[in-house]
Design a protein around this motif. Sequence first.
Motif, PDB file in Angstrom:
ATOM      1  N   GLU A 237      -5.362  -2.646  -3.731  1.00  0.00           N
ATOM      2  CA  GLU A 237      -5.591  -1.772  -2.575  1.00  0.00           C
ATOM      3  C   GLU A 237      -4.821  -0.460  -2.723  1.00  0.00           C
ATOM      4  O   GLU A 237      -5.328   0.606  -2.398  1.00  0.00           O
ATOM      5  N   MET A 238      -3.605  -0.547  -3.234  1.00  0.00           N
ATOM      6  CA  MET A 238      -2.794   0.658  -3.416  1.00  0.00           C
ATOM      7  C   MET A 238      -3.416   1.597  -4.448  1.00  0.00           C
ATOM      8  O   MET A 238      -3.343   2.808  -4.307  1.00  0.00           O
ATOM      9  N   GLU A 239      -4.046   1.032  -5.470  1.00  0.00           N
ATOM     10  CA  GLU A 239      -4.683   1.869  -6.490  1.00  0.00           C
ATOM     11  C   GLU A 239      -5.852   2.659  -5.918  1.00  0.00           C
ATOM     12  O   GLU A 239      -6.146   3.758  -6.384  1.00  0.00           O
ATOM     13  N   LYS A 240      -6.512   2.114  -4.917  1.00  0.00           N
ATOM     14  CA  LYS A 240      -7.658   2.777  -4.306  1.00  0.00           C
ATOM     15  C   LYS A 240      -7.245   3.926  -3.386  1.00  0.00           C
ATOM     16  O   LYS A 240      -8.035   4.809  -3.103  1.00  0.00           O
ATOM     17  N   MET A 241      -6.006   3.891  -2.921  1.00  0.00           N
ATOM     18  CA  MET A 241      -5.547   4.867  -1.937  1.00  0.00           C
ATOM     19  C   MET A 241      -5.239   6.221  -2.566  1.00  0.00           C
ATOM     20  O   MET A 241      -4.785   6.283  -3.705  1.00  0.00           O
ATOM     21  N   PRO A 242      -5.442   7.293  -1.811  1.00  0.00           N
ATOM     22  CA  PRO A 242      -5.014   8.614  -2.296  1.00  0.00           C
ATOM     23  C   PRO A 242      -3.482   8.643  -2.422  1.00  0.00           C
ATOM     24  O   PRO A 242      -2.773   7.905  -1.727  1.00  0.00           O
ATOM     25  N   ALA A 243      -2.992   9.506  -3.290  1.00  0.00           N
ATOM     26  CA  ALA A 243      -1.551   9.578  -3.567  1.00  0.00           C
ATOM     27  C   ALA A 243      -0.736   9.847  -2.302  1.00  0.00           C
ATOM     28  O   ALA A 243       0.330   9.250  -2.110  1.00  0.00           O
ATOM     29  N   ALA A 244      -1.223  10.708  -1.426  1.00  0.00           N
ATOM     30  CA  ALA A 244      -0.471  11.033  -0.203  1.00  0.00           C
ATOM     31  C   ALA A 244      -0.335   9.803   0.697  1.00  0.00           C
ATOM     32  O   ALA A 244       0.729   9.579   1.289  1.00  0.00           O
TER      33      ALA A 244
ATOM     34  N   PRO B  70       1.628  -5.437   8.239  1.00  0.00           N
ATOM     35  CA  PRO B  70       0.501  -4.806   7.533  1.00  0.00           C
ATOM     36  C   PRO B  70       0.949  -3.823   6.449  1.00  0.00           C
ATOM     37  O   PRO B  70       0.331  -3.740   5.388  1.00  0.00           O
ATOM     38  N   VAL B  71       2.024  -3.084   6.704  1.00  0.00           N
ATOM     39  CA  VAL B  71       2.503  -2.118   5.716  1.00  0.00           C
ATOM     40  C   VAL B  71       3.046  -2.843   4.489  1.00  0.00           C
ATOM     41  O   VAL B  71       2.760  -2.467   3.351  1.00  0.00           O
ATOM     42  N   VAL B  72       3.825  -3.892   4.721  1.00  0.00           N
ATOM     43  CA  VAL B  72       4.386  -4.668   3.609  1.00  0.00           C
ATOM     44  C   VAL B  72       3.259  -5.287   2.787  1.00  0.00           C
ATOM     45  O   VAL B  72       3.271  -5.216   1.547  1.00  0.00           O
ATOM     46  N   GLU B  73       2.266  -5.860   3.447  1.00  0.00           N
ATOM     47  CA  GLU B  73       1.144  -6.470   2.733  1.00  0.00           C
ATOM     48  C   GLU B  73       0.361  -5.425   1.941  1.00  0.00           C
ATOM     49  O   GLU B  73      -0.068  -5.678   0.822  1.00  0.00           O
ATOM     50  N   LEU B  74       0.190  -4.246   2.521  1.00  0.00           N
ATOM     51  CA  LEU B  74      -0.530  -3.178   1.834  1.00  0.00           C
ATOM     52  C   LEU B  74       0.204  -2.747   0.572  1.00  0.00           C
ATOM     53  O   LEU B  74      -0.393  -2.613  -0.494  1.00  0.00           O
ATOM     54  N   VAL B  75       1.506  -2.532   0.689  1.00  0.00           N
ATOM     55  CA  VAL B  75       2.293  -2.094  -0.465  1.00  0.00           C
ATOM     56  C   VAL B  75       2.322  -3.166  -1.544  1.00  0.00           C
ATOM     57  O   VAL B  75       2.341  -2.850  -2.738  1.00  0.00           O
ATOM     58  N   GLN B  76       2.269  -4.432  -1.170  1.00  0.00           N
ATOM     59  CA  GLN B  76       2.285  -5.513  -2.148  1.00  0.00           C
ATOM     60  C   GLN B  76       0.930  -5.716  -2.818  1.00  0.00           C
ATOM     61  O   GLN B  76       0.850  -6.299  -3.890  1.00  0.00           O
ATOM     62  N   ASP B  77      -0.142  -5.229  -2.208  1.00  0.00           N
ATOM     63  CA  ASP B  77      -1.487  -5.396  -2.757  1.00  0.00           C
ATOM     64  C   ASP B  77      -1.775  -4.254  -3.740  1.00  0.00           C
ATOM     65  O   ASP B  77      -2.165  -3.154  -3.354  1.00  0.00           O
ATOM     66  N   GLU B  78      -1.565  -4.532  -5.031  1.00  0.00           N
ATOM     67  CA  GLU B  78      -1.700  -3.505  -6.058  1.00  0.00           C
ATOM     68  C   GLU B  78      -3.114  -2.923  -6.125  1.00  0.00           C
ATOM     69  O   GLU B  78      -3.286  -1.723  -6.313  1.00  0.00           O
TER      70      GLU B  78
END
Length: 158
Positions: free
Chosen positions: A42-49, A32-40
């Motif tokens: 989804e990553m843009e929606k996340m807070p910086a922290a 799940p972490v690898v997929e999350l980091v690869q999903d640009e």
Amino acid sequence: MAMAEDSLSELVRTNLQRFSETLDTVEKSLKPVVELVQDEEEMEKMPAADKARAHIALSYAANSLFYLYLKTQGMDPSQHPVREELERVKQAFIRLSKATNADAEVKAEFASKSKLNMEAGARVIAANIDGDKGLKRSIKDAGKSNQKRKKSKKRKSS
């Protein structure tokens, strides 16, 4: 001699099976972490922290796995640069934790210091209303009654 070889091969087989199961667990945990980091997107929606936390977790996991790989190859990982990288990633996580905790403390302090003075607010609003004296009076009264409620709550809680 054959008995010793059988018990040794059984021990190796058992350890390999356990290793394989553990590796499967690690893969399932990291997926799940690898997929999350690869999903640009989804990553843009996340807070910086949260983005930083995901990247740090993935970096720590990859370096830890490489550290373990070195051990399986009979190498001393404490003498390898991966050890320094693991320490660097740990420090990054500590800095991130301190920053996010400090951010939460600042927000809490600001919230506790930024109390709204309803009576003063009501006076300002009432002073800027032209004409309707009844409306002015009801706004001033609302501000005063709110302050009285706060004072009575404080006395009750004391």
